[in-house]
Enzyme design. Structure first.
Site, PDB file in Angstrom:
ATOM      1  N   SER A  73      -5.472   3.179   4.625  1.00  0.00           N
ATOM      2  CA  SER A  73      -5.148   2.222   3.563  1.00  0.00           C
ATOM      3  C   SER A  73      -6.385   1.481   3.065  1.00  0.00           C
ATOM      4  O   SER A  73      -6.337   0.282   2.795  1.00  0.00           O
ATOM      5  CB  SER A  73      -4.099   1.213   4.056  1.00  0.00           C
ATOM      6  OG  SER A  73      -3.190   0.889   3.044  1.00  0.00           O
TER       7      SER A  73
ATOM      8  N   LYS B  71      -0.273   3.629  -2.634  1.00  0.00           N
ATOM      9  CA  LYS B  71      -1.326   4.643  -2.491  1.00  0.00           C
ATOM     10  C   LYS B  71      -0.767   6.061  -2.380  1.00  0.00           C
ATOM     11  O   LYS B  71      -1.490   7.034  -2.617  1.00  0.00           O
ATOM     12  CB  LYS B  71      -2.204   4.320  -1.281  1.00  0.00           C
ATOM     13  CG  LYS B  71      -3.010   3.036  -1.402  1.00  0.00           C
ATOM     14  CD  LYS B  71      -3.918   2.841  -0.198  1.00  0.00           C
ATOM     15  CE  LYS B  71      -4.791   1.607  -0.316  1.00  0.00           C
ATOM     16  NZ  LYS B  71      -4.061   0.345  -0.117  1.00  0.00           N
TER      17      LYS B  71
ATOM     18  N   SER C 190       0.788  -1.233   0.000  1.00  0.00           N
ATOM     19  CA  SER C 190       0.000   0.000   0.000  1.00  0.00           C
ATOM     20  C   SER C 190       0.819   1.281   0.000  1.00  0.00           C
ATOM     21  O   SER C 190       0.243   2.370  -0.008  1.00  0.00           O
ATOM     22  CB  SER C 190      -0.951   0.010   1.201  1.00  0.00           C
ATOM     23  OG  SER C 190      -2.015  -0.886   0.991  1.00  0.00           O
TER      24      SER C 190
END
Length: 378
Positions: free
Chosen positions: A185, A131, A128
């Protein structure tokens, strides 16, 4: 007399036999009752177990809300999985701080001086941390943060089958989706952000890779906006470049460091918390951060923080243990606090003595793009 005694004994037999039979009957009835009770309890346990295996989901069908119950399979017992770094042999790299992360990279944000380096040139799955690039693109595209977007089936994770608090049909502003994608997340939020980019998710991924090339992130490649795929790879050196650029955006600084936040989804309030508990610690002054985890990537963390009056960027990849990445950040901070103001050239290798930059690495390929492929939880 003998005849009288024999007659008495025979009569007692006829009296006792019915009594014994009655007692035996009562015992059998009690045993039968216990068996029935056990069967009833077993049936209740099975029913309860089946209910626990049902997931309640709300869908929008022709503009109307519909409750759907879906049976889910029981997860297999957790087993220790090798990460891409483990398979590449990075776990055999020892460093003077005894970090639990296979990869570490720390540099002075202002001077770009490398203060600590461990396997920093190896490209690994980043989970993640992806992101952060997703957020940078949304902000730089100046998309309307007040526009309301809808979570669709296309945003559901069919790769790792991770859960989400956002049901299909949930409506939320782009700004709130960006907030929980960076802070908590939230995978469906990140998927929806990419899908609602001009040209759709494919155009968004192309833009992610183009931005990486623009920033000189030559070891980096993206395939989705959430990081659930292990094919999202980067090196610690590349991620430090991303953190430096992302830190220039006030919205990304705010969203990644909020300890918690309440968002509105289809009129319903949802409370989300930061995946990095250090942002709420008074001992830390964190300007930007992002965490990540899938089995192939291990525990990952990138941070911008002020330590001893100096802004530094930290990258930890493929850490072992739930709290190990933050523990490594703590070890690194204590080491940095002991550094002398003037340090030697970053290219030098050495021990963790004050003022001496550290460079350690394993003899592995520069890119490790595939590893364990077992199911993971984000």
């Amino acid at each position: 007399m003998l005849k009288l005694a024999l007659a008495a004994a025979i009569s007692m037999m006829f009296v006792l036999e019915p009594a014994a039979a009655a007692t035996k009957h009562k015992g059998h009835a009690a045993a039968t009752k216990r068996v029935k009770a056990k069967r009833t309890n077993l049936a209740k346990v099975i029913a309860d177990d089946n209910r626990k295996r049902m997931v309640r989901r709300i869908e929008m069908v022709h503009g109307k809300r519909r409750v759907v119950y879906q049976r889910v399979r029981r997860a297999a017992p957790a087993v220790a999985m090798l990460s891409a770094g483990d398979i590449a042999g990075l776990s055999r790299t020892h460093d003077p701080l005894d970090l639990r992360s296979n990869v570490a990279y720390v540099l002075d944000q202002q001077s770009s001086e490398v203060l600590f380096e461990k396997n920093a040139a190896v490209a690994l799955p980043i989970a993640s941390i992806t992101k952060l690039m997703t957020g940078l693109l949304v902000v730089e595209a100046r998309q309307d943060l007040e526009e309301v977007l809808t979570i669709t089936e296309a945003d559901v994770d069919r790769h790792k089958f991770t859960s989400s608090r956002l049901p299909v049909g949930a409506r939320m502003t782009r700004g709130n989706l960006l907030h929980i994608a960076l802070m908590s997340s939230e995978n469906r939020a990140a998927a929806a952000l990419g899908r609602n980019y001009p040209g759709g998710i494919n155009a968004f991924v192309d833009a992610m890779n183009a931005k990486a090339r623009e920033l000189g992130m030559n070891d980096t490649h993206y395939v989705d906006s959430s990081g659930l795929s292990s094919q999202n790879i980067s090196s610690a050196r590349d991620l430090a470049k991303l953190v430096k650029v992302a830190h220039q955006e006030p919205l990304l600084r705010q969203y990644t460091t909020d300890p918690n936040y309440v968002v509105q989804a289809s009129g319903r309030a949802l409370q989300y918390h930061n995946t990095n508990y250090l942002v709420a610690s008074p001992d830390w002054n964190i300007g930007l951060q992002k965490t990540g985890f899938i089995n192939e990537a291990g525990r990952c963390l990138v941070m911008q923080a002020m330590i001893q009056g100096r802004n530094v960027i930290m990258v930890f990849l493929d850490s072992k243990g739930k709290q190990s990445r933050t523990a490594d950040a703590g070890r690194m901070r204590r080491w940095l606090e002991a550094l002398k103001p003037a340090s030697l050239p970053a290219s030098m290798s050495g021990t963790a003595a004050a003022g001496v930059p550290v460079t350690v690495s394993a003899a592995v390929p520069a890119s490790v793009s595939s590893a364990a492929t077992a199911p993971v939880v984000q």
